[in-house]
Scaffold this active site. Structure first.
Site, short mmCIF file in Angstrom:
data_model
loop_
_atom_site.label_atom_id
_atom_site.label_comp_id
_atom_site.label_asym_id
_atom_site.label_seq_id
_atom_site.Cartn_x
_atom_site.Cartn_y
_atom_site.Cartn_z
N ASN A 10 1.59 0.96 5.94
CA ASN A 10 2.28 0.29 4.84
C ASN A 10 3.27 -0.68 5.46
OD1 ASN A 10 3.50 -0.46 2.43
ND2 ASN A 10 4.83 1.32 2.37
N GLY A 11 3.15 -1.96 5.12
CA GLY A 11 4.05 -2.96 5.66
C GLY A 11 3.28 -4.18 6.13
N CYS B 59 8.64 -12.82 0.85
CA CYS B 59 8.72 -11.65 1.73
C CYS B 59 7.66 -11.77 2.82
CB CYS B 59 8.50 -10.37 0.94
SG CYS B 59 8.53 -8.87 1.97
N GLY C 22 -0.95 0.54 -4.71
CA GLY C 22 -2.13 -0.24 -4.33
C GLY C 22 -3.33 0.20 -5.13
N SER D 84 8.61 -0.77 -16.00
CA SER D 84 9.64 -0.90 -14.97
C SER D 84 10.99 -1.34 -15.51
CB SER D 84 9.18 -1.88 -13.89
OG SER D 84 8.86 -3.14 -14.46
N ASP E 2 14.15 -6.85 -17.93
CA ASP E 2 13.09 -6.68 -16.94
C ASP E 2 13.72 -6.57 -15.56
OD1 ASP E 2 10.54 -6.34 -16.00
OD2 ASP E 2 9.79 -8.31 -16.59
N ASP E 3 12.92 -6.12 -14.60
CA ASP E 3 13.48 -5.92 -13.25
C ASP E 3 13.47 -7.18 -12.40
OD1 ASP E 3 10.81 -5.89 -11.59
OD2 ASP E 3 10.47 -4.61 -13.31
N TYR F 39 12.00 -1.65 -8.11
CA TYR F 39 10.74 -1.81 -8.82
C TYR F 39 9.57 -1.02 -8.24
CZ TYR F 39 6.37 -4.16 -10.19
OH TYR F 39 5.10 -4.43 -10.61
N CYS G 93 0.82 -1.21 0.00
CA CYS G 93 0.00 0.00 0.00
C CYS G 93 0.86 1.26 0.00
CB CYS G 93 -0.93 0.01 1.21
SG CYS G 93 -0.07 -0.28 2.75
N CYS H 135 14.56 -11.42 0.04
CA CYS H 135 13.91 -12.19 -1.03
C CYS H 135 14.94 -12.80 -1.97
CB CYS H 135 12.93 -11.30 -1.81
SG CYS H 135 13.64 -9.77 -2.43
N CYS I 69 17.40 -4.41 3.14
CA CYS I 69 16.84 -5.75 3.24
C CYS I 69 16.81 -6.35 1.84
CB CYS I 69 15.42 -5.72 3.81
SG CYS I 69 14.63 -7.35 3.82
#
Length: 497
Positions: free
Chosen positions: A133-134, A418, A59, A319, A381-382, A278, A32, A472, A469
């Site tokens: 957000n999170g 994630c 979002g 992206s 691509d990303d 991204y 979000c 992933c 971080c």
């Protein structure tokens, strides 16, 4: 439109499901975007509307705005895009000098109006609104703790748990600051928060600052401040970027101005690197530069690490475009557009026909046959998450006449899910967790496939590589994941990294 939301209701709301486009996506999805403003004598609801409009990419399932005019709180939220949820007459009714806004992407696989934010709750000191957000990782423990203190819940979101925790601390005699900080001590995970109260606006980041949150000043006025997930949310309303909210910091904005409280004893910055690769808009600022510049460097490094001879370099819109330009600059191979994106297509609530499903991605991307015919193509691509969209894109390029298709990815293989607010599925659904690079290349149908190295990705930031971080890609989670939560997604004994 005035909020009336009991804190400890004995009955939960009956949730009605809403049909959404369930076509599988090949990208991780953001949770979000949040926005907040303290601006006496300004039309705060309209300013928030435009801030959310700029943050729409974070979002697309629901949107909401709450405003506070002293002890009076107004709120409107619903399913859909910002432009669908709000009209002029609705915004005119959202009066006050404080506003909190939210765009939501559901990470639970379903989407409900009852889960739309901001969360609005009463307390001893009046009603307040919270946008989050999170994602918390200790939701089961936190819910049990709060239920033992006599609370029930009206939604299925961890965001409501944070709000309930704040209300409980306030109801036990603490002021807004003390109550909020006490509640944050109960929370573990990722959370960037905007909280509107009758007397002021809070902006908060977790001790690792996993999700972004920035501060701006409106009209160069030291008592008119703006909070947003990204600087593009400031730009659209003419606010000037001041700084980021720091990891483990609470900023408190009132008629006296902005005050800062560093509430976490040992903050350690771990910004999600995928925000830079991204999620965030390329025109947003991070580390004193636009993310376009960082993504350009990713492509330049990618070309150094995995050059292949070809006639054309192109990006997957939108992206992959900055990295593809960077790849072209270093490789000397001509950059061009080979796919055109329909930029007026948002999240659709209408199910496509079976024929449309079988035809692939042409609703959003269409190849330029005269550009691609007879060409050896490098497509940048990303990321690749599941491989579904990548396979369809490669097929579309070959159908348009490309003689070779080489794919280059401006991030390492995504091998771990994630737990901090990004929807990346269980580990066995991540293609790089179960297959080698050669296997992936065969599955998506390319002549060659190469990913950017982990070191190259982080060194391109120009910052301390330990301040991000990148779990992933590595499985090294900065916030400990409880075993019951970990088991829900980490189902492989050993992943290929």
């Amino acid at each position: 439109m005035t909020a009336n939301h009991p804190l400890c209701d004995t009955e939960h709301l009956v949730l009605e499901s809403t049909d959404i486009d369930d076509l599988p996506l090949d990208k991780p999805e953001e949770a979000c975007g949040v926005f907040g403003i303290y601006a006496p004598e300004e039309e705060v609801a309209k300013l928030t509307y435009f801030g959310l409009y700029a943050l729409q990419h974070r979002g697309q399932e629901s949107a909401g705005i709450a405003t506070l005019d002293g002890d009076t709180l107004h709120v409107h939220k619903d399913m859909g895009l910002v432009s669908q949820v709000f009209k002029e007459d609705i915004l005119n009714q959202l009066t006050g000098n404080i506003a909190v806004g939210h765009n939501r992407y559901s990470t639970t696989g379903s989407s409900h109006k009852a889960n739309a934010q901001p969360v609005v709750l009463p307390s001893r000191l009046g009603q307040f609104a919270l946008a989050h957000n999170g994602n918390l990782v200790n939701t089961l423990q936190l819910r049990q703790t709060l239920e033992e203190r006599g609370c029930n819940f009206q939604t299925s979101t961890d965001s409501e748990m944070i709000a309930v925790a704040i209300a409980q601390e306030v109801n036990e005699g603490k002021d807004w600051l003390e109550g909020a900080i006490s509640a944050f001590q109960l929370c573990s995970g990722a959370y960037s928060l905007v909280i509107g109260t009758p007397i002021g606006l809070m902006g908060v980041r977790d001790p690792n600052g996993i999700r972004p949150l920035v501060i701006g000043i409106l009209n160069n006025n030291p008592v008119r401040y703006v909070l947003a997930s990204e600087t593009c949310g400031l730009d659209i309303i003419g606010a000037e970027y001041l700084r980021d909210v720091e990891p483990g910091e609470l900023v408190w904005i009132t008629e006296e101005g902005l005050a800062s409280f560093h509430w976490a004893p040992k903050p350690q910055r771990k910004l999600c690197v995928f925000e830079m690769i991204y999620f965030a808009r390329p025109d947003s600022l991070m580390h004193d530069e636009t993310l376009y510049s960082y993504r350009l460097r990713l492509g330049q490094q990618l070309a150094k690490e995995s050059f292949v001879d070809a006639d054309l370099v192109m990006g997957v819109p939108d992206s992959g475009i900055p990295a593809s330009i960077g790849f072209s600059q270093v490789s000397g191979i001509t950059y061009g557009e080979g796919l055109i994106k329909n930029r007026y297509v948002g999240r659709t609530f209408i199910q496509p026909t079976q024929h449309m499903r079988e035809s692939g991605i042409k609703m959003k991307l269409n190849p330029l046959k005269d550009v691609l015919n007879g060409k050896r193509v490098i497509i940048v691509d990303d990321s690749i998450v599941r491989g579904t969209t990548s396979r369809k894109i490669v097929k579309a390029l070959r159908d348009a006449g490309a003689t070779e298709v080489h794919m280059r990815i401006s991030s390492p293989p995504v091998t771990h899910p994630c737990f901090y607010g990004i929807d990346t599925d269980n580990q066995n659904q991540l293609i790089a967790a179960t297959k080698t690079v050669a296997d992936i290349a065969e599955q998506i149908g390319v002549d060659s496939l190469a990913y950017l190295s982990w070191k190259g990705m982080l060194e391109a930031t120009g910052e301390d590589i330990n301040s991000f971080c990148s779990a992933c890609f590595t499985g090294d989670y900065p916030v400990a994941i409880p075993e019951n939560v970990k088991r829900s997604k980490l189902i492989l004994e050993k992943a290929k990294v």
